[in-house]
Design an enzyme around this catalytic site. Sequence first.
Site, PDB file in Angstrom:
ATOM      1  N   THR A   1       0.840  -1.203   0.000  1.00 53.98           N
ATOM      2  CA  THR A   1       0.000   0.000   0.000  1.00 53.98           C
ATOM      3  C   THR A   1       0.874   1.251   0.000  1.00 53.98           C
ATOM      4  OG1 THR A   1      -1.718  -1.270   1.125  1.00 53.98           O
ATOM      5  CG2 THR A   1      -1.985   1.076   1.190  1.00 53.98           C
ATOM      6  N   HIS A   2       2.151   1.080  -0.332  1.00 51.75           N
ATOM      7  CA  HIS A   2       3.091   2.200  -0.310  1.00 51.75           C
ATOM      8  C   HIS A   2       3.094   2.948  -1.643  1.00 51.75           C
ATOM      9  CE1 HIS A   2       5.336  -0.411   2.859  1.00 51.75           C
ATOM     10  NE2 HIS A   2       4.184   0.056   3.303  1.00 51.75           N
ATOM     11  N   ASN A   3       2.025   3.657  -1.917  1.00 56.44           N
ATOM     12  CA  ASN A   3       1.955   4.535  -3.084  1.00 56.44           C
ATOM     13  C   ASN A   3       2.542   5.889  -2.714  1.00 56.44           C
ATOM     14  OD1 ASN A   3       0.183   2.955  -5.082  1.00 56.44           O
ATOM     15  ND2 ASN A   3      -1.003   2.868  -3.190  1.00 56.44           N
TER      16      ASN A   3
END
Length: 587
Positions: free
Chosen positions: A513-515
């Site tokens: 989820t590391h956008n």
Amino acid sequence: MARKLPAKDVVIVGLGWTGAILAHELTEQGLDVVAIERGPWRDTATDFNIGYTPDELRYAVRRDLFLQPAQETMTMRNTTAQTALPMRDYGSFLPGTGVGGAGVHWNGHTWRFHPSDFTLKSHLTERYGAARIADLQIEDWGVTYDELESAYDRFEYLCGISGKAGNINGSIQAGGNPFEGPRKRDYPLPPMQMTYAPTLFAEGAKSLGYHPFPTPSANLSQGYVNPLGIAMGQCTMCGFCERFGCANYSKSSAQTTVLPVLMRKPNFEARCNSEVLHVNLDASGTMAKGVTYVDSSGVEWEQPADLVLLCAYGLHNARLMMLSKIGKIYDPQTGEGTVGRNYCYQTNAGVQMFFEDKTFNPFIAAGALGQTMDDFNGDVFDHGALNFVGGAGINCIPTNGRPIGFRPTPPGTPRWGSAWKKATKDNYQRAFGFSSQGSSYAMRGNYLDLDPTYKDRFGRPLMRMTFDFPDNDIRMSNWVSDRMEEIAKALKPKQYVQARRTKSWNSVPYQSTHNTGGATMGANPKTSAVNKYLQSWDVPNVFVIGASAFQQNAGKNPTGTVGALAYWAADAIRDKYLRNPGALVQA
């Protein structure tokens, strides 16, 4: 037509980590602050009760804490030659929703980026020459590690991070990360007590000459009272961290570190179940007047404010800037525009091992309980003879042994029936894995903009993501995977299975989820949407705080840096902007 409310000093969009920290810091200055949160109110006692929080079906499978596509989705494609289509279900990444945001359901890895990560373009150009990074769009951040050091420290002490320093004022510390940037003092709490799997990994890594150390953890190794006077408990290693709220008050979040103090302040208000539609600008388009939002009854409100802080999830910050016409949307054909520029992700890979003669207990775990090695991260190693830049942290952090999702079986095992059940039984306590968390470097064709076709429930264009893994990052990840394979062999398992990173990016399986990026910070308004203080170059009473500011993503989880940027921005607003409102950096 929107109903107009009494003016506030500050309106904050989103009440997660950054929103809570900014609200606390600015209310301490006496400002009247309101935070508008799209999702519901959540707190530990009522929403993460020990009686039902370890409900894997509800939280991990049905994703009770996450943003649903019916609320907001995005369109995806790998290249501009493709037609982007909407995500009908979130898969590759899982944005949070509600008070606390993604900080509720995170694992708790709390990193500082390497000093060279903040000056990456200058650093790599000086060390390897400009031609080495010509196919990438790497930029400096406009801020240095040394400038952020005290902000990192404040976030770590707010959270009660458990870890072991590796570099205090330039002196390398035994047992810590020898490659980290210098810090002024150690972590507030000692490392967590290691379980068997990460202990074994560390022994194998050391046998090859590497430098493993305890992963900095927001799962607390001891009871702790943070600088705001809020008490937290020791982690019980229940293994329900990622995708879950913490019932034990032992995983740092806005709920456990800030909100108990913030919510008592008379000059703070939180409005939940209210979605901000856009930031309102004056006729010149250079000053924000406040925001317009819709509450849960469908009533539209205008909230005037002197200062607007965008503190939502990074992707949402970038979209809200686009919808509000703050800055110019990036065009990959011309290279002009900055909003949506330098979208990056994370380039991960993994190894799973099966043993015959060792017994692990995967159910005793926590989200950040493990060992990491940084020997191949960032630019701590020489890339001179290699065909890539960047790197990855290698993490052995067995986070859980949950009954639905944790079913380690060797390749060739049937996916159902008695043979699958037997393989599950045989391997449940005899398997563990480790993974690489790789950097993601910007390139011209990876970006965010507004979709020309698809709209949300309010008639606004959806965000369109155009992304594929750069060739540089694939080469980096495969090289690190080779090193991981060497470690796996050193551990002498019965069998190991590698999951290597390949093209193209697929939005369906979960990856990270590391956008990051889309509203990047920098010293040049032609290559950044916000200046070094996270202030919009175009609308100076708008600040945009979060991973949206990253010019590229490092081989580490982003939350520690996001927290540091929140304190950095708060200091700039309090010490500079409030004394002399206007642009803090001249374009």
